[in-house]
Design a protein around this motif. Structure first.
Motif, PDB file in Angstrom:
ATOM      1  N   GLY A  25       4.601  -2.087  -5.508  1.00 37.18           N
ATOM      2  CA  GLY A  25       4.929  -1.113  -6.543  1.00 37.18           C
ATOM      3  C   GLY A  25       3.729  -0.361  -7.090  1.00 37.18           C
ATOM      4  N   LEU A  26       2.532  -0.806  -6.733  1.00 39.20           N
ATOM      5  CA  LEU A  26       1.319  -0.112  -7.172  1.00 39.20           C
ATOM      6  C   LEU A  26       0.968   1.067  -6.265  1.00 39.20           C
ATOM      7  CD1 LEU A  26      -0.956  -3.148  -8.118  1.00 39.20           C
ATOM      8  CD2 LEU A  26       0.535  -1.800  -9.602  1.00 39.20           C
ATOM      9  N   SER A  27       1.728   1.259  -5.207  1.00 38.98           N
ATOM     10  CA  SER A  27       1.462   2.369  -4.291  1.00 38.98           C
ATOM     11  C   SER A  27       1.424   3.681  -5.077  1.00 38.98           C
ATOM     12  CB  SER A  27       2.545   2.447  -3.218  1.00 38.98           C
ATOM     13  OG  SER A  27       2.375   3.609  -2.439  1.00 38.98           O
ATOM     14  N   PRO A  28       0.389   4.492  -4.868  1.00 34.58           N
ATOM     15  CA  PRO A  28       0.312   5.756  -5.596  1.00 34.58           C
ATOM     16  C   PRO A  28       1.368   6.774  -5.158  1.00 34.58           C
ATOM     17  CG  PRO A  28      -1.498   5.585  -4.027  1.00 34.58           C
ATOM     18  CD  PRO A  28      -0.773   4.274  -4.000  1.00 34.58           C
ATOM     19  N   ARG A  29       1.908   6.599  -3.985  1.00 32.31           N
ATOM     20  CA  ARG A  29       2.962   7.490  -3.485  1.00 32.31           C
ATOM     21  C   ARG A  29       4.172   6.662  -3.067  1.00 32.31           C
ATOM     22  NH1 ARG A  29       0.738  12.753  -2.151  1.00 32.31           N
ATOM     23  NH2 ARG A  29      -1.520  12.578  -2.127  1.00 32.31           N
ATOM     24  N   ALA A  30       5.330   7.108  -3.503  1.00 34.20           N
ATOM     25  CA  ALA A  30       6.616   6.515  -3.113  1.00 34.20           C
ATOM     26  C   ALA A  30       6.650   4.998  -3.247  1.00 34.20           C
ATOM     27  CB  ALA A  30       6.961   6.945  -1.690  1.00 34.20           C
ATOM     28  N   PRO A  31       6.389   4.460  -4.447  1.00 29.72           N
ATOM     29  CA  PRO A  31       6.392   3.005  -4.588  1.00 29.72           C
ATOM     30  C   PRO A  31       7.744   2.371  -4.249  1.00 29.72           C
ATOM     31  CG  PRO A  31       6.262   4.062  -6.738  1.00 29.72           C
ATOM     32  CD  PRO A  31       6.086   5.132  -5.711  1.00 29.72           C
ATOM     33  N   GLY A  32       8.845   3.088  -4.514  1.00 29.14           N
ATOM     34  CA  GLY A  32      10.161   2.547  -4.162  1.00 29.14           C
ATOM     35  C   GLY A  32      10.336   2.389  -2.663  1.00 29.14           C
ATOM     36  N   THR A  33       9.830   3.334  -1.917  1.00 24.94           N
ATOM     37  CA  THR A  33       9.905   3.269  -0.458  1.00 24.94           C
ATOM     38  C   THR A  33       9.004   2.161   0.067  1.00 24.94           C
ATOM     39  OG1 THR A  33      10.462   5.604  -0.320  1.00 24.94           O
ATOM     40  CG2 THR A  33       9.547   4.584   1.670  1.00 24.94           C
ATOM     41  N   VAL A  34       7.790   2.077  -0.467  1.00 26.98           N
ATOM     42  CA  VAL A  34       6.867   1.014  -0.053  1.00 26.98           C
ATOM     43  C   VAL A  34       7.447  -0.347  -0.434  1.00 26.98           C
ATOM     44  CG1 VAL A  34       4.539   0.065  -0.345  1.00 26.98           C
ATOM     45  CG2 VAL A  34       4.863   2.539  -0.188  1.00 26.98           C
ATOM     46  N   GLY A  35       8.029  -0.426  -1.628  1.00 24.91           N
ATOM     47  CA  GLY A  35       8.654  -1.672  -2.053  1.00 24.91           C
ATOM     48  C   GLY A  35       9.814  -2.081  -1.160  1.00 24.91           C
ATOM     49  N   THR A  36      10.599  -1.092  -0.740  1.00 25.10           N
ATOM     50  CA  THR A  36      11.720  -1.390   0.154  1.00 25.10           C
ATOM     51  C   THR A  36      11.230  -2.049   1.437  1.00 25.10           C
ATOM     52  OG1 THR A  36      12.999   0.441  -0.768  1.00 25.10           O
ATOM     53  CG2 THR A  36      13.708  -0.394   1.369  1.00 25.10           C
ATOM     54  N   LEU A  37      10.078  -1.627   1.916  1.00 21.09           N
ATOM     55  CA  LEU A  37       9.512  -2.228   3.134  1.00 21.09           C
ATOM     56  C   LEU A  37       9.274  -3.730   2.971  1.00 21.09           C
ATOM     57  CD1 LEU A  37       6.979   0.561   4.134  1.00 21.09           C
ATOM     58  CD2 LEU A  37       9.106  -0.036   5.319  1.00 21.09           C
ATOM     59  N   VAL A  38       9.000  -4.179   1.753  1.00 23.86           N
ATOM     60  CA  VAL A  38       8.804  -5.618   1.503  1.00 23.86           C
ATOM     61  C   VAL A  38      10.104  -6.384   1.751  1.00 23.86           C
ATOM     62  CG1 VAL A  38       8.105  -7.344  -0.225  1.00 23.86           C
ATOM     63  CG2 VAL A  38       6.914  -5.146  -0.095  1.00 23.86           C
ATOM     64  N   GLY A  39      11.220  -5.672   1.719  1.00 27.22           N
ATOM     65  CA  GLY A  39      12.495  -6.318   2.027  1.00 27.22           C
ATOM     66  C   GLY A  39      12.567  -6.838   3.453  1.00 27.22           C
ATOM     67  N   PHE A  40      11.850  -6.203   4.380  1.00 20.09           N
ATOM     68  CA  PHE A  40      11.866  -6.661   5.772  1.00 20.09           C
ATOM     69  C   PHE A  40      11.361  -8.097   5.915  1.00 20.09           C
ATOM     70  CE2 PHE A  40      12.075  -2.094   7.041  1.00 20.09           C
ATOM     71  CZ  PHE A  40      13.160  -2.179   7.898  1.00 20.09           C
ATOM     72  N   PRO A  41      10.141  -8.419   5.479  1.00 19.71           N
ATOM     73  CA  PRO A  41       9.690  -9.812   5.653  1.00 19.71           C
ATOM     74  C   PRO A  41      10.529 -10.809   4.863  1.00 19.71           C
ATOM     75  CG  PRO A  41       8.017  -8.533   4.481  1.00 19.71           C
ATOM     76  CD  PRO A  41       9.064  -7.564   4.964  1.00 19.71           C
ATOM     77  N   LEU A  42      10.997 -10.406   3.664  1.00 21.46           N
ATOM     78  CA  LEU A  42      11.840 -11.328   2.907  1.00 21.46           C
ATOM     79  C   LEU A  42      13.140 -11.613   3.660  1.00 21.46           C
ATOM     80  CD1 LEU A  42      12.389 -13.032   0.411  1.00 21.46           C
ATOM     81  CD2 LEU A  42      13.314 -10.970  -0.688  1.00 21.46           C
TER      82      LEU A  42
END
Length: 159
Positions: A25-42
């Motif tokens: 969520g600290l991503s300076p661009r598109a934190p929601g999109t970057v956060g969604t990517l964390v759903g893959f390993p989970l």
């Protein structure tokens, strides 16, 4: 303009660490999109479990997420701060549970979920505007997941 997250906030509490998607969520661009990517390993950690255990885990993650997101939103002074991405992570895991374990389906699931989470068609936008608490943060993403799941089920039925 996005409110910046104070330096050190991520590691100041395990609650904030999880709510901010382990730092995604600290991503300076598109934190929601970057956060969604964390759903893959989970999801891939959950996928060997029986379906009932996966669903139970997502329910626990949702209920816990309501609390985590509420606490972190209050600490940041913004109920649904863009850096809070636990909601995307949990909802996207639910979407991944409904598609075949193949890269093309997983990529399509990602695009479908992000589309509905960003566009927020009715009633997603309505809930997003009215519920500014931990439940509201989590619930609008569950609705976006529902739209994505419906579209993906339709696509699977056609193929």
């Amino acid at each position: 303009m996005k409110q910046p997250i104070p330096k050190g906030f991520l590691l100041s509490s395990p609650v904030h660490f999880v709510a901010l998607g382990l730092g995604a969520g600290l991503s300076p661009r598109a934190p929601g999109t970057v956060g969604t990517l964390v759903g893959f390993p989970l999801f891939f950690l959950l996928s060997p479990l029986p379906l009932a255990a996966q669903v139970a885990a997502l329910i626990v993650f949702f209920v816990g997420g309501c609390v985590l997101c509420e606490i972190t939103g209050k600490a940041l002074g913004v109920a649904d701060h863009g850096g809070i991405v636990w909601d995307e992570i949990v909802a996207f895991c639910a979407v991944l549970m409904t598609v075949p374990n193949h890269w093309a389906w997983c990529a399509t699931a990602f695009v479908a979920f992000r589309f509905f989470d960003i566009v927020k068609p009715m009633p997603i936008g309505w809930f997003d505007r009215r519920y500014k608490n931990g439940f509201g943060v989590m619930f609008d993403d569950v609705l976006a997941a529902g739209y994505a799941i419906a579209c993906l089920a339709f696509a699977q039925a056609l193929l």
